[in-house]
Design a protein around this motif. Structure first.
Motif, PDB file in Angstrom:
ATOM      1  N   LEU A 178       0.835  -1.203   0.000  1.00 45.81           N
ATOM      2  CA  LEU A 178       0.000   0.000   0.000  1.00 45.81           C
ATOM      3  C   LEU A 178       0.869   1.252   0.000  1.00 45.81           C
ATOM      4  O   LEU A 178       0.533   2.253  -0.611  1.00 45.81           O
ATOM      5  N   SER A 179       1.967   1.207   0.718  1.00 49.60           N
ATOM      6  CA  SER A 179       2.880   2.346   0.807  1.00 49.60           C
ATOM      7  C   SER A 179       4.281   1.842   1.110  1.00 49.60           C
ATOM      8  O   SER A 179       4.495   0.648   1.355  1.00 49.60           O
ATOM      9  N   GLU A 180       5.242   2.760   1.114  1.00 40.70           N
ATOM     10  CA  GLU A 180       6.646   2.389   1.331  1.00 40.70           C
ATOM     11  C   GLU A 180       6.914   1.848   2.733  1.00 40.70           C
ATOM     12  O   GLU A 180       7.924   1.178   2.965  1.00 40.70           O
ATOM     13  N   VAL A 181       6.037   2.118   3.679  1.00 42.59           N
ATOM     14  CA  VAL A 181       6.272   1.677   5.057  1.00 42.59           C
ATOM     15  C   VAL A 181       5.730   0.276   5.317  1.00 42.59           C
ATOM     16  O   VAL A 181       5.964  -0.290   6.388  1.00 42.59           O
ATOM     17  N   ASP A 182       5.001  -0.297   4.355  1.00 44.94           N
ATOM     18  CA  ASP A 182       4.410  -1.625   4.541  1.00 44.94           C
ATOM     19  C   ASP A 182       5.360  -2.725   4.088  1.00 44.94           C
ATOM     20  O   ASP A 182       6.242  -2.516   3.254  1.00 44.94           O
ATOM     21  N   GLN A 183       5.150  -3.911   4.628  1.00 39.76           N
ATOM     22  CA  GLN A 183       5.866  -5.081   4.133  1.00 39.76           C
ATOM     23  C   GLN A 183       5.264  -5.501   2.794  1.00 39.76           C
ATOM     24  O   GLN A 183       4.071  -5.338   2.562  1.00 39.76           O
TER      25      GLN A 183
END
Length: 228
Positions: A178-183
């Motif tokens: 979903l975003s850069e912070v997700d696995q």
């Protein structure tokens, strides 16, 4: 807890909702000139339309004001829901391959044309709420169309549940986040619970055997493979 306190809390929350939260989004975030929503607003109240806007923005606003319209019968809430509905339909719907693209640029060109299952689920949830509030048949037809797309393209045939993301044409992609912070995981509890939420609302407003069956299978996956 004292029932009088519960009543007081409810009344204060409702007063804040109708006197603060809902008016704020109607007055400050809706871009009446362009028929869409501002991309961002800072803590100082300054609008920022330099970045992309996501389909989740339109879907969540659509659900919120459709639900508020249904509960309170307020014509202004219904008008805001309709505003969000047309934003979602005219800017994010993919007429060629079906489904909603993830985000659009300031000029309304597509920024990310991937099909995030999380985004499709929010769209179903919002569209069915809009139908429930207004009886708008095209919204229900679109929700059913997105349901069919998810069932056709996104189910994990081996283990059940729904994969995270696909290309514009529903082809597999490597980066599903979903975003850069997700696995970068092929499936997540986050997406599955929102699909379950969306299917529940679809089943509520338009009971169909195939929706009930899909929801039953997803609840089974949640209980057997997600809950530890």
């Amino acid at each position: 807890m004292d029932p009088r306190k519960l009543t007081s809390y409810r009344d204060r929350i409702e007063a804040d909702l109708r006197g603060n939260v809902l008016p704020f989004w109607m007055e400050r975030v809706a871009d009446q000139e362009r028929g869409t929503f501002h991309a961002a607003i800072g803590n100082d109240g300054r609008l920022d339309d330099a970045g992309p806007r996501g389909c989740l923005l339109a879907s969540r606003i659509l659900w919120t004001y459709a639900a508020a319209s249904r509960v309170y019968g307020d014509e202004d809430y219904e008008a805001m829901a309709e505003f969000a509905y047309w934003d979602l339909e005219t800017r994010y719907w993919d007429k060629e391959f079906g489904g909603y693209v993830w985000s659009v640029n300031p000029d309304d060109s597509w920024a990310k044309d991937r099909k995030q299952v999380y985004g499709q689920a929010f769209a179903i949830y919002a569209l069915t709420e809009f139908y429930w509030a207004t009886g708008h048949e095209p919204a229900l037809a679109r929700a059913r169309e997105v349901f069919d797309l998810l069932e056709r393209h996104t189910i994990d045939p081996e283990h059940g549940g729904y994969l995270e993301a696909f290309g514009r044409d529903w082809s597999p992609i490597v980066d599903m986040r979903l975003s850069e912070v997700d696995q970068n995981d092929p499936k997540s509890q986050n997406t599955l619970l929102h699909v379950m939420e969306a299917y529940t609302n679809l089943l509520r407003v338009a009971p169909q055997a195939e929706v009930k069956s899909a929801l039953h299978d997803l609840v089974h996956v949640m209980l057997e493979r997600v809950v530890n």
